[in-house]
Design a protein around this motif. Structure first.
Motif, PDB file in Angstrom:
ATOM      1  N   ARG A 111       0.833  -1.204   0.000  1.00 56.96           N
ATOM      2  CA  ARG A 111       0.000   0.000   0.000  1.00 56.96           C
ATOM      3  C   ARG A 111       0.871   1.258   0.000  1.00 56.96           C
ATOM      4  NH1 ARG A 111      -4.380   0.093   4.424  1.00 56.96           N
ATOM      5  NH2 ARG A 111      -5.319  -1.390   2.995  1.00 56.96           N
ATOM      6  N   GLU A 112       1.926   1.235   0.808  1.00 52.10           N
ATOM      7  CA  GLU A 112       2.836   2.386   0.839  1.00 52.10           C
ATOM      8  C   GLU A 112       3.496   2.593  -0.517  1.00 52.10           C
ATOM      9  OE1 GLU A 112       7.091   3.779   2.763  1.00 52.10           O
ATOM     10  OE2 GLU A 112       6.073   2.029   3.598  1.00 52.10           O
ATOM     11  N   VAL A 113       3.920   1.510  -1.145  1.00 47.96           N
ATOM     12  CA  VAL A 113       4.558   1.603  -2.455  1.00 47.96           C
ATOM     13  C   VAL A 113       3.572   2.176  -3.474  1.00 47.96           C
ATOM     14  CG1 VAL A 113       5.532   0.255  -4.356  1.00 47.96           C
ATOM     15  CG2 VAL A 113       6.207  -0.247  -2.003  1.00 47.96           C
ATOM     16  N   ALA A 114       2.329   1.718  -3.420  1.00 43.77           N
ATOM     17  CA  ALA A 114       1.319   2.219  -4.354  1.00 43.77           C
ATOM     18  C   ALA A 114       1.091   3.715  -4.152  1.00 43.77           C
ATOM     19  CB  ALA A 114       0.010   1.454  -4.164  1.00 43.77           C
ATOM     20  N   LYS A 145       4.015   5.626  -5.566  1.00 47.46           N
ATOM     21  CA  LYS A 145       3.977   5.630  -7.030  1.00 47.46           C
ATOM     22  C   LYS A 145       2.966   6.648  -7.535  1.00 47.46           C
ATOM     23  CE  LYS A 145       5.656   3.031  -9.680  1.00 47.46           C
ATOM     24  NZ  LYS A 145       6.840   3.193 -10.537  1.00 47.46           N
ATOM     25  N   ILE A 146       1.812   6.718  -6.874  1.00 47.32           N
ATOM     26  CA  ILE A 146       0.799   7.701  -7.259  1.00 47.32           C
ATOM     27  C   ILE A 146       1.326   9.112  -7.048  1.00 47.32           C
ATOM     28  CG2 ILE A 146      -1.463   8.633  -6.622  1.00 47.32           C
ATOM     29  CD1 ILE A 146      -2.317   5.734  -6.046  1.00 47.32           C
ATOM     30  N   ALA A 147       2.084   9.310  -5.988  1.00 51.31           N
ATOM     31  CA  ALA A 147       2.634  10.633  -5.677  1.00 51.31           C
ATOM     32  C   ALA A 147       3.790  11.009  -6.605  1.00 51.31           C
ATOM     33  CB  ALA A 147       3.102  10.678  -4.222  1.00 51.31           C
ATOM     34  N   GLY A 148       4.247  10.069  -7.435  1.00 46.42           N
ATOM     35  CA  GLY A 148       5.272  10.398  -8.421  1.00 46.42           C
ATOM     36  C   GLY A 148       6.641   9.803  -8.169  1.00 46.42           C
ATOM     37  N   ALA A 149       6.753   8.877  -7.248  1.00 46.10           N
ATOM     38  CA  ALA A 149       8.054   8.271  -6.969  1.00 46.10           C
ATOM     39  C   ALA A 149       8.481   7.382  -8.137  1.00 46.10           C
ATOM     40  CB  ALA A 149       7.993   7.446  -5.693  1.00 46.10           C
ATOM     41  N   LYS A 150       9.735   7.436  -8.438  1.00 44.32           N
ATOM     42  CA  LYS A 150      10.292   6.595  -9.501  1.00 44.32           C
ATOM     43  C   LYS A 150      10.706   5.244  -8.915  1.00 44.32           C
ATOM     44  CE  LYS A 150      10.595   9.935 -12.630  1.00 44.32           C
ATOM     45  NZ  LYS A 150       9.333  10.261 -13.173  1.00 44.32           N
ATOM     46  N   ARG A 151      10.888   4.294  -9.798  1.00 43.76           N
ATOM     47  CA  ARG A 151      11.284   2.943  -9.380  1.00 43.76           C
ATOM     48  C   ARG A 151      12.614   2.976  -8.633  1.00 43.76           C
ATOM     49  NH1 ARG A 151      13.856  -1.770 -12.156  1.00 43.76           N
ATOM     50  NH2 ARG A 151      12.926  -3.599 -11.188  1.00 43.76           N
TER      51      ARG A 151
END
Length: 73
Positions: A33-36, A39-45
């Motif tokens: 959930r944190e990763v999702a 990712k929505i907030a714009g974090a890159k891989r």
């Protein structure tokens, strides 16, 4: 006798590494959930990889300090 203790210590170290890998994988799946959200907030891989590796390195460093303190005692 030294060879026997060396073998036993390597076996314990191997079991510890496997246990650490399993626990880290389980923790990562729980944090989906944190990763999702990141990712929505714009974090890159790459940012996510650095975060997880940084946390793992930090945990290993703390464990090393604790083990050194226990050995000295």
């Amino acid at each position: 006798m030294v060879m026997a203790f060396t073998g036993i210590s390597l076996l314990v170290l191997l079991i510890g590494c496997i246990n650490f890998t399993i626990l880290t994988t389980a923790k990562a799946t729980q944090r989906a959930r944190e990763v999702a959200m990141r990712k929505i907030a714009g974090a890159k891989r790459k940012q996510l990889i650095v975060q997880f590796l940084g946390e793992s390195t930090f945990i290993v460093f703390l464990a090393m300090l604790l083990s050194i303190a226990i050995v000295e005692i």
